[in-house]
Design a protein around this motif. Structure first.
Motif, short mmCIF file in Angstrom:
data_model
loop_
_atom_site.label_atom_id
_atom_site.label_comp_id
_atom_site.label_asym_id
_atom_site.label_seq_id
_atom_site.Cartn_x
_atom_site.Cartn_y
_atom_site.Cartn_z
N LEU A 135 -43.42 -38.86 3.78
CA LEU A 135 -44.84 -38.96 3.50
C LEU A 135 -45.02 -40.57 3.23
CD1 LEU A 135 -45.46 -36.12 0.89
CD2 LEU A 135 -46.16 -36.06 3.30
N SER A 136 -46.48 -40.71 3.19
CA SER A 136 -46.68 -42.25 2.69
C SER A 136 -46.69 -42.38 1.15
CB SER A 136 -47.99 -42.70 3.07
OG SER A 136 -48.52 -43.89 2.84
N GLY A 137 -45.79 -43.00 0.38
CA GLY A 137 -45.80 -43.00 -1.02
C GLY A 137 -46.58 -44.24 -1.50
N ILE A 138 -47.58 -43.83 -2.43
CA ILE A 138 -48.30 -44.72 -3.05
C ILE A 138 -48.07 -44.63 -4.57
CG2 ILE A 138 -50.76 -45.21 -3.52
CD1 ILE A 138 -51.22 -43.52 -1.02
N VAL A 139 -47.99 -46.00 -5.04
CA VAL A 139 -47.89 -46.07 -6.39
C VAL A 139 -49.07 -46.66 -6.98
CG1 VAL A 139 -46.32 -47.11 -8.45
CG2 VAL A 139 -45.16 -46.28 -6.19
N ILE A 140 -49.77 -46.18 -7.85
CA ILE A 140 -50.75 -46.40 -8.64
C ILE A 140 -50.36 -47.03 -9.94
CG2 ILE A 140 -53.15 -45.93 -9.90
CD1 ILE A 140 -53.57 -43.94 -7.53
N VAL A 141 -50.53 -48.12 -10.38
CA VAL A 141 -50.12 -48.89 -11.75
C VAL A 141 -51.30 -49.17 -12.60
CG1 VAL A 141 -49.73 -51.11 -10.61
CG2 VAL A 141 -48.69 -50.33 -12.79
N GLU A 142 -51.41 -48.96 -13.90
CA GLU A 142 -52.08 -49.51 -14.76
C GLU A 142 -51.88 -50.90 -15.10
OE1 GLU A 142 -52.81 -47.07 -18.28
OE2 GLU A 142 -53.39 -45.34 -17.24
N LYS A 143 -52.61 -51.70 -14.54
CA LYS A 143 -52.60 -53.30 -14.89
C LYS A 143 -53.49 -53.79 -15.92
CE LYS A 143 -52.32 -57.87 -12.55
NZ LYS A 143 -52.49 -58.86 -11.48
N GLY B 35 -42.07 -31.97 -9.03
CA GLY B 35 -41.08 -32.84 -9.10
C GLY B 35 -41.60 -34.01 -9.61
N VAL B 36 -41.29 -35.29 -9.00
CA VAL B 36 -41.84 -36.55 -9.53
C VAL B 36 -43.04 -36.99 -9.07
CG1 VAL B 36 -39.36 -37.35 -10.26
CG2 VAL B 36 -40.44 -37.68 -7.79
N VAL B 37 -43.45 -36.31 -7.97
CA VAL B 37 -44.97 -36.55 -7.62
C VAL B 37 -45.95 -36.26 -8.71
CG1 VAL B 37 -46.70 -35.96 -5.83
CG2 VAL B 37 -44.07 -36.33 -5.31
N ASP B 38 -47.23 -37.14 -8.66
CA ASP B 38 -48.06 -36.79 -9.80
C ASP B 38 -49.40 -36.24 -8.85
OD1 ASP B 38 -47.18 -37.69 -12.14
OD2 ASP B 38 -47.23 -39.69 -11.56
N LEU B 39 -49.53 -36.75 -7.74
CA LEU B 39 -50.86 -36.27 -6.90
C LEU B 39 -50.40 -36.25 -5.78
CD1 LEU B 39 -52.06 -38.86 -8.92
CD2 LEU B 39 -53.93 -37.12 -8.42
N HIS B 40 -50.72 -34.96 -4.74
CA HIS B 40 -50.48 -35.15 -3.34
C HIS B 40 -51.85 -34.86 -2.60
CE1 HIS B 40 -48.52 -33.26 0.32
NE2 HIS B 40 -48.77 -32.40 0.01
N LEU B 41 -52.17 -35.86 -2.00
CA LEU B 41 -53.36 -36.04 -1.53
C LEU B 41 -53.63 -35.20 0.18
CD1 LEU B 41 -53.81 -39.90 -2.10
CD2 LEU B 41 -54.50 -38.01 -3.62
N SER B 42 -52.58 -35.21 0.70
CA SER B 42 -52.78 -34.54 2.15
C SER B 42 -51.40 -34.17 2.63
CB SER B 42 -53.51 -35.54 2.90
OG SER B 42 -52.69 -36.60 3.43
N ASN B 43 -51.41 -33.91 3.79
CA ASN B 43 -49.90 -33.59 4.51
C ASN B 43 -49.47 -35.08 4.95
OD1 ASN B 43 -51.51 -34.23 6.60
ND2 ASN B 43 -50.73 -32.76 8.01
#
Length: 216
Positions: free
Chosen positions: A89-97, A49-57
């Motif tokens: 899940l814990s949602g993390i947004v990584i952004v290119e600054k 879906g919209v998730v880019d990476l799934h790190l763990s459960n």
């Protein structure tokens, strides 16, 4: 743009093996994946879906590129879908600054952290993003041999540079943080009380504010 939430953005039972990350198939052959350089093994999946990476459960990542920020506000709708689809899940947004996207960063930070309650982690490039993701992948495994190895990998110049971008953190404090916490992700989730013994009260408040609800 279809804003209907997907039934499940990612299978709740999908747990990547140690040292692996489940990644959206659209990233196949990308600069981000190339920068893993074998340190993180990738499992490509078409149904994230919209998730880019799934790190763990426990956690998943949405990646906002420089071009996403500069192009307009469509990324905000994508982030909302990301939050709504992954509430457990814990949602993390990584952004290119970067130099081009920096002017949009403050608005994004307020939107992601204050309005949506997600964790926001800035990077300068896909190479830094790959290093950060490696930190998170290895840090999430309690039995990770990565934790028992020499600090040389944690104190990699790229990782040190990432941590030094946090207001109030120089090289000495960055090294202290990386020796105490196993990853940048853990630093971002540490409380002021947990940070104080490592960097002092003033820096602890600055670090916590950077990742949470205080903005310059």
């Amino acid at each position: 743009m279809d804003l209907k939430p997907s039934a499940t953005a990612v299978s709740m039972n999908a747990v990547p093996p140690y040292g692996h990350v489940i990644i959206n198939a659209k990233w196949r052959g990308s600069t981000l994946v190339q920068n893993f350089k074998g340190r993180v093994k990738t499992i490509f999946e078409d149904e994230l879906g919209v998730v880019d990476l799934h790190l763990s459960n426990r956690s998943c990542v949405l990646y906002v590129s420089e071009s996403d920020l500069v192009a307009g506000n469509d990324y905000k709708r994508k982030i909302v879908r990301f939050r709504n689809s992954n509430s457990k899940l814990s949602g993390i947004v990584i952004v290119e600054k970067t130099c081009l996207s920096e002017q949009y960063f403050s608005g994004l930070q307020k939107f992601v952290v204050l309005e949506l309650g997600l964790t926001l982690l800035p990077v300068a490039s896909p190479a830094e993003a790959a290093q950060l993701i490696e930190q998170m992948v290895h840090g999430e495994s309690k039995e990770s041999p990565f934790r028992k190895k020499s600090m040389s990998r944690l104190l990699d110049p790229v990782v040190l540079n990432l941590v030094q971008k946090i207001p109030g953190v120089g090289k000495v404090k960055a090294m202290a943080l990386l020796k105490h916490f196993c990853s940048i992700y853990e630093i971002s989730n540490a409380s002021v009380k947990e940070l104080e013994p490592v960097v002092g009260q003033a820096a602890a408040q600055q670090i916590w504010g950077f990742f949470h609800n205080q903005f310059s």
